[in-house]
Write an enzyme that holds these catalytic residues in place. Structure first.
Site, PDB file in Angstrom:
ATOM      1  N   VAL A 126       8.230   4.840  13.504  1.00 38.81           N
ATOM      2  CA  VAL A 126       7.220   5.646  13.886  1.00 38.81           C
ATOM      3  C   VAL A 126       6.599   5.014  15.270  1.00 38.81           C
ATOM      4  CG1 VAL A 126       5.191   7.068  13.597  1.00 38.81           C
ATOM      5  CG2 VAL A 126       6.870   6.468  11.765  1.00 38.81           C
ATOM      6  N   GLU A 144      -2.721 -23.501  -1.391  1.00 32.51           N
ATOM      7  CA  GLU A 144      -1.634 -23.376  -2.215  1.00 32.51           C
ATOM      8  C   GLU A 144      -0.753 -24.619  -1.888  1.00 32.51           C
ATOM      9  OE1 GLU A 144       1.426 -20.406   0.077  1.00 32.51           O
ATOM     10  OE2 GLU A 144      -0.281 -19.549  -0.583  1.00 32.51           O
ATOM     11  N   GLY A 149      -2.814  -3.628   3.967  1.00 34.94           N
ATOM     12  CA  GLY A 149      -4.037  -4.564   4.280  1.00 34.94           C
ATOM     13  C   GLY A 149      -4.828  -4.440   5.428  1.00 34.94           C
ATOM     14  N   GLY A 163       0.904  -1.276   0.077  1.00 29.30           N
ATOM     15  CA  GLY A 163       0.030  -0.077  -0.167  1.00 29.30           C
ATOM     16  C   GLY A 163       0.774   1.077  -0.058  1.00 29.30           C
ATOM     17  N   HIS A 217      -0.966 -13.691   6.428  1.00 28.62           N
ATOM     18  CA  HIS A 217      -1.958 -12.848   5.835  1.00 28.62           C
ATOM     19  C   HIS A 217      -2.654 -12.279   6.692  1.00 28.62           C
ATOM     20  CE1 HIS A 217      -1.809 -15.998   2.097  1.00 28.62           C
ATOM     21  NE2 HIS A 217      -0.797 -15.300   2.179  1.00 28.62           N
ATOM     22  N   ASN A 230      -4.308 -15.037  -1.859  1.00 22.95           N
ATOM     23  CA  ASN A 230      -3.111 -14.536  -1.023  1.00 22.95           C
ATOM     24  C   ASN A 230      -3.364 -13.062  -1.504  1.00 22.95           C
ATOM     25  OD1 ASN A 230      -2.790 -17.067  -2.887  1.00 22.95           O
ATOM     26  ND2 ASN A 230      -0.982 -17.225  -1.442  1.00 22.95           N
TER      27      ASN A 230
HETATM   28  P1  FAD Z   1       3.751  -4.901   4.578  1.00 24.08           P
HETATM   29  O1  FAD Z   1       4.213  -5.371   3.351  1.00 24.08           O
HETATM   30  O2  FAD Z   1       3.540  -5.677   5.920  1.00 24.08           O
HETATM   31  O3  FAD Z   1       4.599  -3.702   4.960  1.00 24.08           O
HETATM   32  C1  FAD Z   1       4.506  -2.800   6.088  1.00 24.08           C
HETATM   33  C2  FAD Z   1       5.855  -2.218   6.226  1.00 24.08           C
HETATM   34  O4  FAD Z   1       5.976  -1.383   7.180  1.00 24.08           O
HETATM   35  C3  FAD Z   1       6.834  -3.305   6.782  1.00 24.08           C
HETATM   36  O5  FAD Z   1       8.186  -2.932   6.010  1.00 24.08           O
HETATM   37  C4  FAD Z   1       7.503  -2.726   8.177  1.00 24.08           C
HETATM   38  O6  FAD Z   1       8.756  -2.822   8.431  1.00 24.08           O
HETATM   39  C5  FAD Z   1       7.077  -1.187   8.142  1.00 24.08           C
HETATM   40  N1  FAD Z   1       6.640  -0.852   9.440  1.00 24.08           N
HETATM   41  C6  FAD Z   1       5.691  -1.368  10.272  1.00 24.08           C
HETATM   42  N2  FAD Z   1       5.379  -0.717  11.482  1.00 24.08           N
HETATM   43  C7  FAD Z   1       6.146   0.551  11.300  1.00 24.08           C
HETATM   44  C8  FAD Z   1       6.413   1.566  11.895  1.00 24.08           C
HETATM   45  N3  FAD Z   1       5.912   1.924  12.948  1.00 24.08           N
HETATM   46  N4  FAD Z   1       7.202   2.563  11.539  1.00 24.08           N
HETATM   47  C9  FAD Z   1       7.974   2.289  10.508  1.00 24.08           C
HETATM   48  N5  FAD Z   1       7.748   1.387   9.628  1.00 24.08           N
HETATM   49  C10 FAD Z   1       6.897   0.439   9.992  1.00 24.08           C
HETATM   50  N6  FAD Z   1       1.065 -12.460  -0.033  1.00 24.08           N
HETATM   51  C11 FAD Z   1       0.386 -12.874  -1.348  1.00 24.08           C
HETATM   52  O7  FAD Z   1      -0.382 -12.351  -1.986  1.00 24.08           O
HETATM   53  N7  FAD Z   1       1.148 -14.044  -2.002  1.00 24.08           N
HETATM   54  C12 FAD Z   1       2.376 -14.878  -1.411  1.00 24.08           C
HETATM   55  O8  FAD Z   1       2.735 -15.585  -2.069  1.00 24.08           O
HETATM   56  C13 FAD Z   1       2.434 -14.373   0.132  1.00 24.08           C
HETATM   57  N8  FAD Z   1       3.181 -15.134   0.532  1.00 24.08           N
HETATM   58  C14 FAD Z   1       3.780 -14.715   1.902  1.00 24.08           C
HETATM   59  C15 FAD Z   1       4.906 -15.358   2.643  1.00 24.08           C
HETATM   60  C16 FAD Z   1       5.321 -14.931   3.923  1.00 24.08           C
HETATM   61  C17 FAD Z   1       6.383 -15.747   4.543  1.00 24.08           C
HETATM   62  C18 FAD Z   1       4.589 -13.790   4.328  1.00 24.08           C
HETATM   63  C19 FAD Z   1       5.102 -13.396   5.687  1.00 24.08           C
HETATM   64  C20 FAD Z   1       3.716 -13.110   3.816  1.00 24.08           C
HETATM   65  C21 FAD Z   1       3.046 -13.441   2.572  1.00 24.08           C
HETATM   66  N9  FAD Z   1       2.143 -12.924   1.982  1.00 24.08           N
HETATM   67  C22 FAD Z   1       1.854 -13.272   0.556  1.00 24.08           C
HETATM   68  C23 FAD Z   1       1.511 -11.772   2.610  1.00 24.08           C
HETATM   69  C24 FAD Z   1       1.690 -10.262   2.180  1.00 24.08           C
HETATM   70  O9  FAD Z   1       3.370 -10.159   2.008  1.00 24.08           O
HETATM   71  C25 FAD Z   1       1.222  -9.239   2.852  1.00 24.08           C
HETATM   72  O10 FAD Z   1      -0.126  -9.522   2.736  1.00 24.08           O
HETATM   73  C26 FAD Z   1       1.629  -7.812   2.484  1.00 24.08           C
HETATM   74  O11 FAD Z   1       3.228  -7.860   2.454  1.00 24.08           O
HETATM   75  C27 FAD Z   1       0.879  -6.956   3.096  1.00 24.08           C
HETATM   76  O12 FAD Z   1       1.192  -5.601   2.828  1.00 24.08           O
HETATM   77  P2  FAD Z   1       1.158  -4.211   3.314  1.00 24.08           P
HETATM   78  O13 FAD Z   1       1.061  -2.931   2.223  1.00 24.08           O
HETATM   79  O14 FAD Z   1      -0.297  -4.258   4.224  1.00 24.08           O
HETATM   80  O15 FAD Z   1       2.131  -4.013   4.296  1.00 24.08           O
END
Ligand code: FAD
Length: 502
Positions: free
Chosen positions: A245, A355, A468, A16, A440, A478
């Site tokens: 943060v 999967e 998310g 996001g 997830h 996923n």
């Molecule tokens: P995230 O990708 O979780 O990013 C959040 C970021 O914010 C992170 O880098 C974190 O370090 C940072 N952050 C958090 N708090 C703070 C703070 N207070 N200050 C500064 N930075 C902060 N999804 C799929 O669709 N396909 C797959 O094959 C799949 N496989 C997966 C396998 C594993 C092992 C894991 C863990 C997840 C998998 N997922 C998969 C899920 C997918 O990666 C997540 O749904 C997705 O990354 C979530 O995106 P997001 O934008 O919500 O946040």
């Protein structure tokens, strides 16, 4: 405003956040991203940036003294985990009693550690979970945009049939088909051409060298290579790493002020400073963004935040299980770390999308592993714990039971047709189904509840959720393509209506 001010600040660098950064940057808005993890671009002495799953080192894990791999054991032996030095490693496992959540840490968030499966939800299910989002627009415009920006590609079915690294998937497929279930290829952001060259030994191996949850040294189009590269390329986006943060407050004039804690890679605190923003975007993931707003509400810093903040969290119905294969059905010692096939049993009354997951152990495991996504209606709530200054998830182990029940119906049938059984040695004790962790995490700041229909936080101007946490606990597949596409949709509206006008 604090001395350090930016018109727009984005917290986090996951899906996001990355989408939002690119679109703000392309619109000419100076934007700072704050990421608690590090930038993964500096190879160690051995030339690698990430460590593999067989011999993980400190780079694997976010500040722990032992790795915490999802498969806790093999033949009940504690062989998966290793002692390590605490470090700003790439995979974190955040524990809340009965539920642990795996998340990525670093520039790119979850894209650094995930299985790269790029799946669009069934339209009917999407319409059910987010009924007030225009599905025509999502399926006609934003899902295709997300896939093209992410670099989604498809495995060549002919190569798949001959690849040694996908024998494990073919063995699972045979069993699923014999039990009457359908399978489907799963699109990926791992470059299948690269993988083909890995198998031919033309390039250094990554997916074929047991690399996945602790990062991939090659082949994967993680966000740092797609959206974030493009965002920085606009010239308007800067990323500050190792910057967490901790707190959000708002001044009388509406400016947001953040407390940012900077650390080094060993965890030493370098300092705490304030930074301010006119427009603040939360992209810290379901856990991170939800925690920031639960804390802000319950410490009185953003008192207008409502009851919906912290609610509607779910595991996407995740349940992991293994089956024991017959001796005449070896999967082979080489398993691609990137899944390419799923069992699609979503049309059942008790839907399951499983999967077919690798066990990249480098030896014959006689096991078929699955990460099943089910339609578990259970939801958790985050509450602020003042003692720990942390948002704590309320979720008890029984809430995983609907996921187990659904998966069991599918896999009991497969086992009964095959004459096989579950594996009881994989999760540290003798359970066959693991629901005590999720990959997830979804929800906590649900679209249309904690925010309006575009992620604007209820009660506050110029405060947005992009990640998310907007999705109400389930996508049926996923989630990252859904998170990406929804972020594209939301930022288009916000740029048109909120940001440009100011
Ligand atoms: P995230 O990708 O979780 O990013 C959040 C970021 O914010 C992170 O880098 C974190 O370090 C940072 N952050 C958090 N708090 C703070 C703070 N207070 N200050 C500064 N930075 C902060 N999804 C799929 O669709 N396909 C797959 O094959 C799949 N496989 C997966 C396998 C594993 C092992 C894991 C863990 C997840 C998998 N997922 C998969 C899920 C997918 O990666 C997540 O749904 C997705 O990354 C979530 O995106 P997001 O934008 O919500 O946040």
């Amino acid at each position: 405003a604090a001395a350090d001010h930016s018109p727009a600040v984005i917290i986090g660098t996951g899906y996001g956040a990355a989408v939002t950064a690119l679109r703000l940057g392309a619109a000419g808005v100076p934007t700072v991203m704050l990421e608690m993890g590090k930038l993964w671009n500096d190879p160690a002495e051995d030339g690698t940036t990430f460590s593999d799953m067989l011999s993980p080192d400190r780079r694997s894990t976010w500040f722990k003294d032992r790795t915490e791999a999802p498969l806790a054991s093999f033949l009940w032996l504690d062989v998966a985990n290793h002692d390590i030095d605490p470090y700003a490693g790439v995979l974190d496992r955040v524990s809340f009693g009965d539920m642990s959540v795996y998340v990525g840490r670093g520039v790119g968030g979850g894209s650094l550690v995930n299985g790269a499966m790029a799946v669009i939800p069934k339209r009917s299910y999407f319409e059910e979970i987010l009924p007030r989002v225009d599905a025509d627009e999502m399926y006609g415009q934003y899902f295709p945009l997300a896939n093209s920006m992410l670099g989604t590609n498809h495995v060549d079915p002919e190569w798949f049939e001959t690849s040694r690294a996908y024998r494990f998937a073919r063995v699972s497929r045979k069993a699923a088909h014999r039990a009457g279930f359908r399978t489907t290829f799963v699109p990926s952001v791992y470059d299948f051409d690269y993988m083909r060259r890995e198998e031919a030994e033309l390039v250094p191996r990554s997916a074929l060298a047991s690399e996945v949850v602790y990062g991939n040294n090659h082949g994967k189009r993680s966000l740092d290579k797609s959206y974030l590269a493009a965002a920085v390329g606009t010239g308007n986006v800067t990323i500050r790493t190792l910057s967490e943060v901790r707190d959000i407050t708002r001044q009388q004039d509406g400016t947001y002020v953040l407390e940012v804690r900077r650390i080094d890679e060993l965890g030493n605190v370098l300092g705490v400073h304030q930074m301010s923003a006119k427009h603040l975007f939360l992209g810290a993931g379901s856990l991170g963004s939800t925690e920031l707003l639960v804390r802000a509400r319950d410490t009185g810093k953003l008192p207008e935040l409502g009851e919906a903040v912290g609610r509607g969290w779910g595991t996407n119905g995740n349940v992991m299980l293994g089956r024991a294969n017959h001796a005449w059905d070896p999967v082979g010692p080489l398993e691609s770390g990137m899944p390419a096939l799923g069992i699609d049993a979503w049309d059942r009354p008790d839907p399951v999308f499983a999967e077919i997951a690798p066990v990249p152990a480098g030896l014959e495991t006689w096991a078929s592993l699955y990460l099943a996504i089910t339609r578990n209606p259970e939801r958790g709530t985050f509450r602020y714990d003042p003692g720990a200054d942390r948002a704590v998830l309320q979720w008890d182990v029984d809430q995983g039971q609907p996921s187990i029940d659904a998966a069991k119906r599918v896999f009991d049938r497969i086992n009964s047709v095959e004459g096989t059984s579950y594996r009881y040695d994989l999760f540290g004790d003798t359970r066959a189904f693991e629901t005590r962790f999720t990959y997830h995490p979804l929800g906590g700041l649900v679209l249309g509840e904690a925010t309006d229909l575009y992620g604007r936080v209820a009660g506050y101007d110029n405060l947005y959720v992009t990640d998310g946490s907007l999705i109400p606990g389930s996508t049926g597949v996923n989630p990252f393509v859904t998170i990406t596409a929804l972020a594209e949709r939301n930022i288009a509206r916000i740029l048109a209506e909120d940001v440009r006008r100011t």
